[in-house]
Design an enzyme around this catalytic site. Structure first.
Site, mmCIF file in Angstrom:
data_model
loop_
_atom_site.group_PDB
_atom_site.id
_atom_site.type_symbol
_atom_site.label_atom_id
_atom_site.label_comp_id
_atom_site.label_asym_id
_atom_site.label_seq_id
_atom_site.Cartn_x
_atom_site.Cartn_y
_atom_site.Cartn_z
ATOM 1 C CB THR A 1 -20.413 14.461 -19.501
ATOM 2 O OG1 THR A 1 -19.388 15.394 -19.148
ATOM 3 C CG2 THR A 1 -20.487 14.356 -21.017
ATOM 4 C CG HIS B 1 -13.059 19.314 -15.174
ATOM 5 N ND1 HIS B 1 -12.486 18.490 -14.231
ATOM 6 C CD2 HIS B 1 -13.876 18.511 -15.915
ATOM 7 C CE1 HIS B 1 -12.932 17.260 -14.384
ATOM 8 N NE2 HIS B 1 -13.788 17.243 -15.406
ATOM 9 C CG ASN C 1 -12.560 13.338 -13.075
ATOM 10 O OD1 ASN C 1 -12.099 12.987 -11.984
ATOM 11 N ND2 ASN C 1 -13.831 13.626 -13.233
ATOM 12 C CE1 TYR D 1 -11.709 14.262 -19.902
ATOM 13 C CE2 TYR D 1 -12.534 14.730 -17.705
ATOM 14 C CZ TYR D 1 -12.624 14.030 -18.895
ATOM 15 O OH TYR D 1 -13.606 13.092 -19.079
ATOM 16 C CG ASN E 1 -10.379 10.218 -18.962
ATOM 17 O OD1 ASN E 1 -10.938 9.533 -19.810
ATOM 18 N ND2 ASN E 1 -11.026 11.128 -18.246
#
Length: 365
Positions: free
Chosen positions: A29, A178, A181, A183, A238
């Site tokens: 990102t 994805h 992580n 999400y 996260n």
């Protein structure tokens, strides 16, 4: 090494693609999208500079506005976004490279300022991540999410399907789901974020349901040979956690094996951090359950990557931040040359500096 021992620099057959080497640029990102969450013209040169990678996986790109979690990240849900991505894929292909897009819904890792009509972010359960996001050029706490209604889940799965179709329209060679992580998909998988009592919560089979429904929708749209997935079984990224990750991810991989995805991309350890964060977790157990392409990631250097490929522990090795500072990373690995130092102040947002101006071996000579 014998002639039959694979090396990092050998070509590799991935689905219908022949990669020039086994080195992959991991998704990174950079927060440089323009108005409408359209990839910047600078991104054309950025990705083209790195086309010597066997495969490029783009920065994560949201499947809808609801899926956005950070400022200035690109999407893949409007015609303008598709058109801008097309310029990037054309540039990479013109240099002989291959490129897939990472499809993203951040779930609870977002902020009301980024959501449609200032709404709360969505998640499997109304549990805050306790992590930070990047909004208004500053890192700030994520907003507390609301739990998704059962009736909303099919719409999100449909967004993934449309995003995959848009990716092919934009000229991508495929997509990476994805599911890592912390999400949205990872939130459904892990019991630290998912306390649902319906068909999407509780048992491992139920918590895996959303991932598999997304996967099946995308495979149904573009085919398994163009669909990969990223997992991070033990990363605490996260604020995510699971009480028993080994049986969970053994089951995930067993189910993905049935679907013949073109690759599984695994973050070993903590994303961007220690590899040994969970010494009792066996990545080898996952590898044994998958007969397709196995891609590894996290803290690899030339020696570690070469050994992983030679030993059959990995088919492909993904490098993340080293590709930011070294557009010619493949050649630097080939020559065992030094790497440029990363300018951390230019990672997120900005323009050319720290994006297009890192020197290559040839330019520095």
């Amino acid at each position: 090494m014998s002639a039959s021992t694979p090396t990092l620099f050998d070509s590799y057959r991935l689905g219908d693609l022949t990669l020039s080497n086994r080195i992959v640029m991991a998704p990174l990102t950079r927060n440089r999208a323009e108005a409408g969450f359209v990839p910047s013209p600078l991104a054309v040169d950025y990705y083209a500079q790195r086309a010597s990678a066997g495969l490029i996986i783009t920065e994560a790109s949201q499947i809808s506005q609801q899926g956005q979690g950070y400022q200035d990240t690109p999407g893949i849900y409007t015609e303008a976004q598709v058109a801008a991505w097309r310029k990037i894929t054309d540039a990479v292909h013109a240099k002989g490279g291959h490129i897939v897009i990472q499809l993203w819904h951040v779930g609870r890792v977002s902020h009301t300022a980024l959501q449609p009509d200032g709404a709360a972010p969505v998640a499997p359960s109304a549990i805050a991540s306790g992590s930070k996001t990047f909004v208004n050029n500053a890192f700030t706490d994520t907003s507390t999410p609301r739990a998704l209604e059962l009736s909303e889940i099919p719409g999100i799965i449909a967004d993934y399907r449309r995003a995959a179709a848009n990716a092919i329209k934009a000229g991508f060679d495929g997509v990476e789901i994805h599911a890592a992580n912390g999400y949205l998909i990872d939130q459904f998988l892990k019991d630290g974020a998912n306390t649902r009592t319906d068909a999407y919560g509780g048992s491992i089979e139920n918590r895996t349901r959303f991932l598999l429904e997304v996967t099946d929708a995308i495979v149904g749209e573009i085919g398994a040979a163009r669909t990969g997935i990223r997992l991070s079984p033990v990363s605490p990224a996260n604020g995510i956690s699971d009480s028993h990750p080994q049986p969970l991810f053994n089951h995930v991989v067993e189910e993905l094996e049935k679907r013949h995805l073109v690759y599984i991309h695994v973050v070993e350890g903590a994303t961007g951090g220690p590899r040994d964060i969970a010494p009792d977790f066996s990545f080898a157990e996952l590898r044994q359950r998958y007969t397709g392409t196995w891609m590894v990631n996290n803290g690899y250097d030339l020696d570690l990557a070469s050994q992983a490929v030679a030993d059959g522990k990995a088919d492909l090795v993904a490098f993340g931040r080293p590709f930011i500072a070294n557009p010619d990373l493949v050649e630097r690995l080939r020559r065992n040359a030094p790497w440029n130092e990363l300018d951390r102040d230019t990672l997120y947002g900005g323009g050319i500096k720290g994006y297009l101006d890192y020197p290559t071996l040839d330019s520095a000579a």
